[in-house]
Design a protein around this motif. Structure first.
Motif, PDB file in Angstrom:
ATOM      1  N   TRP A  35     -49.770  22.941  58.619  1.00 31.88           N
ATOM      2  CA  TRP A  35     -49.720  23.682  59.878  1.00 31.88           C
ATOM      3  C   TRP A  35     -49.681  22.711  61.044  1.00 31.88           C
ATOM      4  CZ3 TRP A  35     -48.530  28.630  59.980  1.00 31.88           C
ATOM      5  CH2 TRP A  35     -48.776  29.403  58.839  1.00 31.88           C
ATOM      6  N   GLU A  36     -48.859  23.032  62.026  1.00 35.61           N
ATOM      7  CA  GLU A  36     -48.650  22.121  63.153  1.00 35.61           C
ATOM      8  C   GLU A  36     -49.922  21.914  63.965  1.00 35.61           C
ATOM      9  OE1 GLU A  36     -46.458  19.499  65.315  1.00 35.61           O
ATOM     10  OE2 GLU A  36     -45.510  20.754  63.789  1.00 35.61           O
ATOM     11  N   ASN A  37     -50.711  22.976  64.152  1.00 31.35           N
ATOM     12  CA  ASN A  37     -51.860  22.880  65.056  1.00 31.35           C
ATOM     13  C   ASN A  37     -53.029  22.095  64.466  1.00 31.35           C
ATOM     14  OD1 ASN A  37     -50.392  24.336  66.861  1.00 31.35           O
ATOM     15  ND2 ASN A  37     -51.622  26.214  66.752  1.00 31.35           N
TER      16      ASN A  37
ATOM     17  N   HIS B   4     -53.816  28.899  62.652  1.00 34.31           N
ATOM     18  CA  HIS B   4     -53.056  27.700  62.293  1.00 34.31           C
ATOM     19  C   HIS B   4     -51.887  27.448  63.239  1.00 34.31           C
ATOM     20  CE1 HIS B   4     -55.308  27.119  58.619  1.00 34.31           C
ATOM     21  NE2 HIS B   4     -55.024  28.357  58.207  1.00 34.31           N
ATOM     22  N   GLY B   5     -51.503  28.432  64.002  1.00 34.85           N
ATOM     23  CA  GLY B   5     -50.355  28.265  64.881  1.00 34.85           C
ATOM     24  C   GLY B   5     -49.140  28.991  64.320  1.00 34.85           C
ATOM     25  N   ASP B   6     -48.044  28.916  65.020  1.00 29.60           N
ATOM     26  CA  ASP B   6     -46.851  29.649  64.613  1.00 29.60           C
ATOM     27  C   ASP B   6     -45.735  28.729  64.150  1.00 29.60           C
ATOM     28  OD1 ASP B   6     -46.366  28.493  66.987  1.00 29.60           O
ATOM     29  OD2 ASP B   6     -45.594  30.284  67.994  1.00 29.60           O
ATOM     30  N   THR B   7     -46.062  27.458  63.911  1.00 32.62           N
ATOM     31  CA  THR B   7     -45.072  26.515  63.378  1.00 32.62           C
ATOM     32  C   THR B   7     -45.724  25.653  62.303  1.00 32.62           C
ATOM     33  OG1 THR B   7     -45.597  24.890  65.086  1.00 32.62           O
ATOM     34  CG2 THR B   7     -43.737  26.381  65.527  1.00 32.62           C
TER      35      THR B   7
ATOM     36  N   TYR C 110     -53.532  33.844  63.640  1.00 36.40           N
ATOM     37  CA  TYR C 110     -52.756  32.769  64.253  1.00 36.40           C
ATOM     38  C   TYR C 110     -53.591  31.523  64.511  1.00 36.40           C
ATOM     39  CZ  TYR C 110     -49.115  36.242  64.962  1.00 36.40           C
ATOM     40  OH  TYR C 110     -48.142  37.189  64.756  1.00 36.40           O
TER      41      TYR C 110
END
Length: 201
Positions: free
Chosen positions: A49-51, A27-30, A25
């Motif tokens: 990736w959002e993050n 990169h994030g979940d969105t 995780y």
């Protein structure tokens, strides 16, 4: 000593177990979806990736839908494919939009959730002008005009041959005429002499 080694092994295993979800995780979940426009009617979008803003290297499951500006027409759902002409984050559609104004929306379901939309205008492309079909028949050369002659080059008229002069009387004819005249004179003289003699008698 053995207890210490075993304890370190347990800590290492626990660390790996804890770090694995963190790596998964990172990169994030969105995901961030940016519809960038269109190219020759193909929808283009960037997915990161959002993050951290890294490009999504995994396969992406996304649907693309388009609604015309007046709401009378809809296109899709289509799926996104990798765009070989763009950056690693670039995606596009295999299908094309018709000319006009469209509201495009992209919804991503894997590897994470994401959404993006944009008003897109597809211009009308004028067809290429048709070129004339060449005539397969060879061109017939036109007859060249006769070159005009200058007065200096004009042909000199050739005089007609003169008629041969009639041959005059030859020497033989002249002598014959003279002989006839002499004979006539001699005959006349003889006649005169004969008459005189008869007169005297």
């Amino acid at each position: 000593m053995r207890i210490r080694i075993a304890f370190q092994a347990v800590l290492t295993a626990l660390g790996l177990i804890l770090l694995s979800p963190a790596a998964a995780y990172a990169h994030g979940d969105t995901v961030k979806v940016v519809v960038t426009g269109q190219r020759e009617g193909h929808i283009t979008a960037d997915i990161t990736w959002e993050n951290d803003g890294d490009a999504v290297s995994e396969a992406v499951a996304a649907t693309v839908n388009a609604v015309s500006g007046d709401g009378a027409r809809t296109m899709g759902p289509w799926r996104l494919v990798r765009d070989p002409a763009a950056a690693p984050a670039g995606w596009t559609t295999a299908e094309t939009l018709a000319p006009g104004s469209w509201k495009v929306s992209v919804d991503v379901g894997f590897p994470a959730l994401g959404h993006g939309e944009l008003e897109v205008g597809v211009p009308v492309v004028d067809p290429a002008p048709a070129t004339g079909t060449p005539d397969p028949r060879p061109a017939t050369p036109s007859a060249a005009p006769a070159p005009s002659r200058t007065p200096a080059e004009a042909p000199t008229p050739v005089p007609a041959p003169e008629a041969p002069a009639e041959p005059g009387p030859g020497p033989a004819v002249w002598w014959t005429t003279a002989g006839v005249a002499a004979t006539a004179l001699a005959g006349a003289a003889v006649g005169i002499l004969v008459r005189r003699r008869r007169g005297r008698r």
